[in-house]
Write a protein that holds these residues in place. Sequence first.
Motif, PDB file in Angstrom:
ATOM      1  N   MET A   1     -21.629  18.563 -12.324  1.00 24.01           N
ATOM      2  CA  MET A   1     -22.437  18.165 -13.459  1.00 24.01           C
ATOM      3  C   MET A   1     -21.584  18.265 -14.722  1.00 24.01           C
ATOM      4  SD  MET A   1     -26.055  19.634 -14.878  1.00 24.01           S
ATOM      5  CE  MET A   1     -25.551  21.295 -15.194  1.00 24.01           C
ATOM      6  N   ARG A   2     -21.712  17.294 -15.567  1.00 19.67           N
ATOM      7  CA  ARG A   2     -20.975  17.273 -16.828  1.00 19.67           C
ATOM      8  C   ARG A   2     -21.910  17.703 -17.957  1.00 19.67           C
ATOM      9  NH1 ARG A   2     -16.708  13.019 -18.998  1.00 19.67           N
ATOM     10  NH2 ARG A   2     -16.399  14.065 -20.946  1.00 19.67           N
ATOM     11  N   THR A   3     -21.434  18.621 -18.772  1.00 16.30           N
ATOM     12  CA  THR A   3     -22.214  19.099 -19.904  1.00 16.30           C
ATOM     13  C   THR A   3     -21.536  18.641 -21.186  1.00 16.30           C
ATOM     14  OG1 THR A   3     -22.833  21.063 -18.651  1.00 16.30           O
ATOM     15  CG2 THR A   3     -23.154  21.147 -21.021  1.00 16.30           C
ATOM     16  N   THR A   4     -22.328  18.159 -22.126  1.00 13.11           N
ATOM     17  CA  THR A   4     -21.769  17.763 -23.416  1.00 13.11           C
ATOM     18  C   THR A   4     -22.387  18.634 -24.504  1.00 13.11           C
ATOM     19  OG1 THR A   4     -23.457  16.064 -23.722  1.00 13.11           O
ATOM     20  CG2 THR A   4     -21.375  15.376 -22.714  1.00 13.11           C
ATOM     21  N   TYR A   5     -21.616  18.848 -25.543  1.00 14.06           N
ATOM     22  CA  TYR A   5     -22.063  19.657 -26.674  1.00 14.06           C
ATOM     23  C   TYR A   5     -21.849  18.863 -27.949  1.00 14.06           C
ATOM     24  CZ  TYR A   5     -21.732  23.444 -23.307  1.00 14.06           C
ATOM     25  OH  TYR A   5     -21.886  24.236 -22.208  1.00 14.06           O
ATOM     26  N   ASP A   6     -22.727  19.048 -28.887  1.00 17.23           N
ATOM     27  CA  ASP A   6     -22.581  18.436 -30.199  1.00 17.23           C
ATOM     28  C   ASP A   6     -21.820  19.422 -31.071  1.00 17.23           C
ATOM     29  OD1 ASP A   6     -22.764  17.287 -32.676  1.00 17.23           O
ATOM     30  OD2 ASP A   6     -24.926  17.562 -32.875  1.00 17.23           O
ATOM     31  N   PRO A   7     -20.536  19.145 -31.380  1.00 24.12           N
ATOM     32  CA  PRO A   7     -19.742  20.095 -32.163  1.00 24.12           C
ATOM     33  C   PRO A   7     -20.364  20.442 -33.511  1.00 24.12           C
ATOM     34  CG  PRO A   7     -18.335  18.390 -31.255  1.00 24.12           C
ATOM     35  CD  PRO A   7     -19.758  17.982 -30.987  1.00 24.12           C
ATOM     36  N   ALA A   8     -21.147  19.538 -34.083  1.00 23.98           N
ATOM     37  CA  ALA A   8     -21.769  19.808 -35.381  1.00 23.98           C
ATOM     38  C   ALA A   8     -22.841  20.890 -35.268  1.00 23.98           C
ATOM     39  CB  ALA A   8     -22.369  18.535 -35.954  1.00 23.98           C
ATOM     40  N   GLU A  27     -10.403  27.870 -32.329  1.00 26.38           N
ATOM     41  CA  GLU A  27     -11.756  28.355 -32.553  1.00 26.38           C
ATOM     42  C   GLU A  27     -12.520  28.188 -31.251  1.00 26.38           C
ATOM     43  OE1 GLU A  27     -12.649  27.495 -37.200  1.00 26.38           O
ATOM     44  OE2 GLU A  27     -12.771  25.760 -35.871  1.00 26.38           O
ATOM     45  N   VAL A  28     -13.354  29.139 -30.935  1.00 21.38           N
ATOM     46  CA  VAL A  28     -14.187  29.082 -29.747  1.00 21.38           C
ATOM     47  C   VAL A  28     -15.642  29.211 -30.162  1.00 21.38           C
ATOM     48  CG1 VAL A  28     -12.394  30.012 -28.233  1.00 21.38           C
ATOM     49  CG2 VAL A  28     -14.030  31.556 -29.288  1.00 21.38           C
ATOM     50  N   ALA A  29     -16.516  28.833 -29.259  1.00 23.94           N
ATOM     51  CA  ALA A  29     -17.945  28.915 -29.547  1.00 23.94           C
ATOM     52  C   ALA A  29     -18.673  29.476 -28.340  1.00 23.94           C
ATOM     53  CB  ALA A  29     -18.496  27.537 -29.891  1.00 23.94           C
ATOM     54  N   ASP A  30     -19.723  30.205 -28.604  1.00 21.19           N
ATOM     55  CA  ASP A  30     -20.618  30.675 -27.550  1.00 21.19           C
ATOM     56  C   ASP A  30     -21.761  29.682 -27.475  1.00 21.19           C
ATOM     57  OD1 ASP A  30     -19.139  33.059 -27.096  1.00 21.19           O
ATOM     58  OD2 ASP A  30     -20.069  33.928 -28.877  1.00 21.19           O
ATOM     59  N   VAL A  31     -21.975  29.117 -26.313  1.00 20.62           N
ATOM     60  CA  VAL A  31     -23.015  28.106 -26.151  1.00 20.62           C
ATOM     61  C   VAL A  31     -23.924  28.482 -24.988  1.00 20.62           C
ATOM     62  CG1 VAL A  31     -21.647  26.214 -27.121  1.00 20.62           C
ATOM     63  CG2 VAL A  31     -21.522  26.699 -24.681  1.00 20.62           C
ATOM     64  N   THR A  32     -25.060  27.848 -24.965  1.00 14.34           N
ATOM     65  CA  THR A  32     -26.012  28.032 -23.879  1.00 14.34           C
ATOM     66  C   THR A  32     -26.230  26.673 -23.221  1.00 14.34           C
ATOM     67  OG1 THR A  32     -27.083  29.792 -25.111  1.00 14.34           O
ATOM     68  CG2 THR A  32     -28.345  28.806 -23.342  1.00 14.34           C
ATOM     69  N   ARG A  40     -11.535  24.422 -29.914  1.00 16.76           N
ATOM     70  CA  ARG A  40     -10.996  23.364 -30.764  1.00 16.76           C
ATOM     71  C   ARG A  40      -9.886  23.905 -31.651  1.00 16.76           C
ATOM     72  NH1 ARG A  40     -15.580  22.267 -35.465  1.00 16.76           N
ATOM     73  NH2 ARG A  40     -15.266  24.231 -36.576  1.00 16.76           N
ATOM     74  N   ASP A  41      -9.130  23.002 -32.231  1.00 18.36           N
ATOM     75  CA  ASP A  41      -8.056  23.330 -33.164  1.00 18.36           C
ATOM     76  C   ASP A  41      -8.673  23.479 -34.545  1.00 18.36           C
ATOM     77  OD1 ASP A  41      -5.849  23.397 -34.856  1.00 18.36           O
ATOM     78  OD2 ASP A  41      -4.874  21.667 -33.956  1.00 18.36           O
ATOM     79  N   SER A  42      -8.465  24.620 -35.192  1.00 19.35           N
ATOM     80  CA  SER A  42      -9.072  24.851 -36.499  1.00 19.35           C
ATOM     81  C   SER A  42      -8.545  23.901 -37.569  1.00 19.35           C
ATOM     82  CB  SER A  42      -8.853  26.300 -36.946  1.00 19.35           C
ATOM     83  OG  SER A  42      -7.476  26.561 -37.135  1.00 19.35           O
ATOM     84  N   LYS A  43      -7.345  23.356 -37.361  1.00 21.91           N
ATOM     85  CA  LYS A  43      -6.782  22.421 -38.344  1.00 21.91           C
ATOM     86  C   LYS A  43      -7.425  21.040 -38.241  1.00 21.91           C
ATOM     87  CE  LYS A  43      -2.502  22.924 -36.999  1.00 21.91           C
ATOM     88  NZ  LYS A  43      -2.666  23.817 -35.875  1.00 21.91           N
ATOM     89  N   GLY A  47     -11.815  16.915 -34.594  1.00 24.64           N
ATOM     90  CA  GLY A  47     -11.055  16.370 -33.472  1.00 24.64           C
ATOM     91  C   GLY A  47     -11.688  16.711 -32.131  1.00 24.64           C
ATOM     92  N   SER A  48     -10.887  16.606 -31.120  1.00 27.11           N
ATOM     93  CA  SER A  48     -11.345  16.832 -29.748  1.00 27.11           C
ATOM     94  C   SER A  48     -11.743  18.283 -29.508  1.00 27.11           C
ATOM     95  CB  SER A  48     -10.245  16.461 -28.764  1.00 27.11           C
ATOM     96  OG  SER A  48      -9.919  15.105 -28.881  1.00 27.11           O
ATOM     97  N   VAL A  49     -12.677  18.447 -28.607  1.00 22.09           N
ATOM     98  CA  VAL A  49     -13.115  19.768 -28.161  1.00 22.09           C
ATOM     99  C   VAL A  49     -12.830  19.847 -26.666  1.00 22.09           C
ATOM    100  CG1 VAL A  49     -15.104  21.282 -27.813  1.00 22.09           C
ATOM    101  CG2 VAL A  49     -14.918  19.928 -29.909  1.00 22.09           C
ATOM    102  N   LEU A  50     -12.144  20.893 -26.267  1.00 23.44           N
ATOM    103  CA  LEU A  50     -11.907  21.133 -24.847  1.00 23.44           C
ATOM    104  C   LEU A  50     -12.938  22.129 -24.361  1.00 23.44           C
ATOM    105  CD1 LEU A  50      -8.030  21.594 -24.874  1.00 23.44           C
ATOM    106  CD2 LEU A  50      -9.317  19.548 -24.233  1.00 23.44           C
ATOM    107  N   CYS A  51     -13.496  21.892 -23.196  1.00 23.83           N
ATOM    108  CA  CYS A  51     -14.457  22.820 -22.607  1.00 23.83           C
ATOM    109  C   CYS A  51     -13.862  23.387 -21.325  1.00 23.83           C
ATOM    110  CB  CYS A  51     -15.781  22.128 -22.313  1.00 23.83           C
ATOM    111  SG  CYS A  51     -16.722  21.767 -23.789  1.00 23.83           S
ATOM    112  N   PHE A  52     -13.687  24.702 -21.311  1.00 26.51           N
ATOM    113  CA  PHE A  52     -13.157  25.382 -20.146  1.00 26.51           C
ATOM    114  C   PHE A  52     -14.289  26.056 -19.393  1.00 26.51           C
ATOM    115  CE2 PHE A  52      -9.690  25.172 -23.180  1.00 26.51           C
ATOM    116  CZ  PHE A  52      -8.644  24.739 -22.391  1.00 26.51           C
ATOM    117  N   PRO A  53     -14.224  26.080 -18.064  1.00 26.55           N
ATOM    118  CA  PRO A  53     -15.228  26.842 -17.323  1.00 26.55           C
ATOM    119  C   PRO A  53     -15.212  28.300 -17.788  1.00 26.55           C
ATOM    120  CG  PRO A  53     -13.926  25.479 -15.835  1.00 26.55           C
ATOM    121  CD  PRO A  53     -13.258  25.423 -17.186  1.00 26.55           C
ATOM    122  N   ALA A  54     -16.380  28.879 -17.942  1.00 22.01           N
ATOM    123  CA  ALA A  54     -16.493  30.247 -18.462  1.00 22.01           C
ATOM    124  C   ALA A  54     -15.692  31.235 -17.619  1.00 22.01           C
ATOM    125  CB  ALA A  54     -17.957  30.665 -18.538  1.00 22.01           C
ATOM    126  N   VAL A  55     -15.679  31.059 -16.314  1.00 22.57           N
ATOM    127  CA  VAL A  55     -14.932  31.962 -15.437  1.00 22.57           C
ATOM    128  C   VAL A  55     -13.437  31.861 -15.720  1.00 22.57           C
ATOM    129  CG1 VAL A  55     -14.336  32.424 -13.034  1.00 22.57           C
ATOM    130  CG2 VAL A  55     -16.689  31.922 -13.655  1.00 22.57           C
TER     131      VAL A  55
END
Length: 69
Positions: A1-8, A27-32, A40-43, A47-55
């Motif tokens: 399953m693919r999950t998408t997040y709205d960076p805003a 920068e990292v974010a805690d999401v549900t 993401r790159d703070s600069k 830009g792009s957001v990479l999503c890594f598996p939590a594990v």
Amino acid sequence: MRTTYDPAGITWRKSSYSDGGDNNCLEVADVTPATAVPVRDSKDPDGSVLCFPAVAWSSFIATVKESRL
């Protein structure tokens, strides 16, 4: 399953070791649901957001902490 997040709609945070500037920081974010960790790159906040598996992210952080001992 693919999950998408709205960076805003995400609250981003930097490491407490960051100097407070925007240079060379991730920068990292805690999401549900907590199945992925957006990074993401703070600069380039629009830009792009990479999503890594939590594990995988937890393993990465543990390895980094262990290497500092």
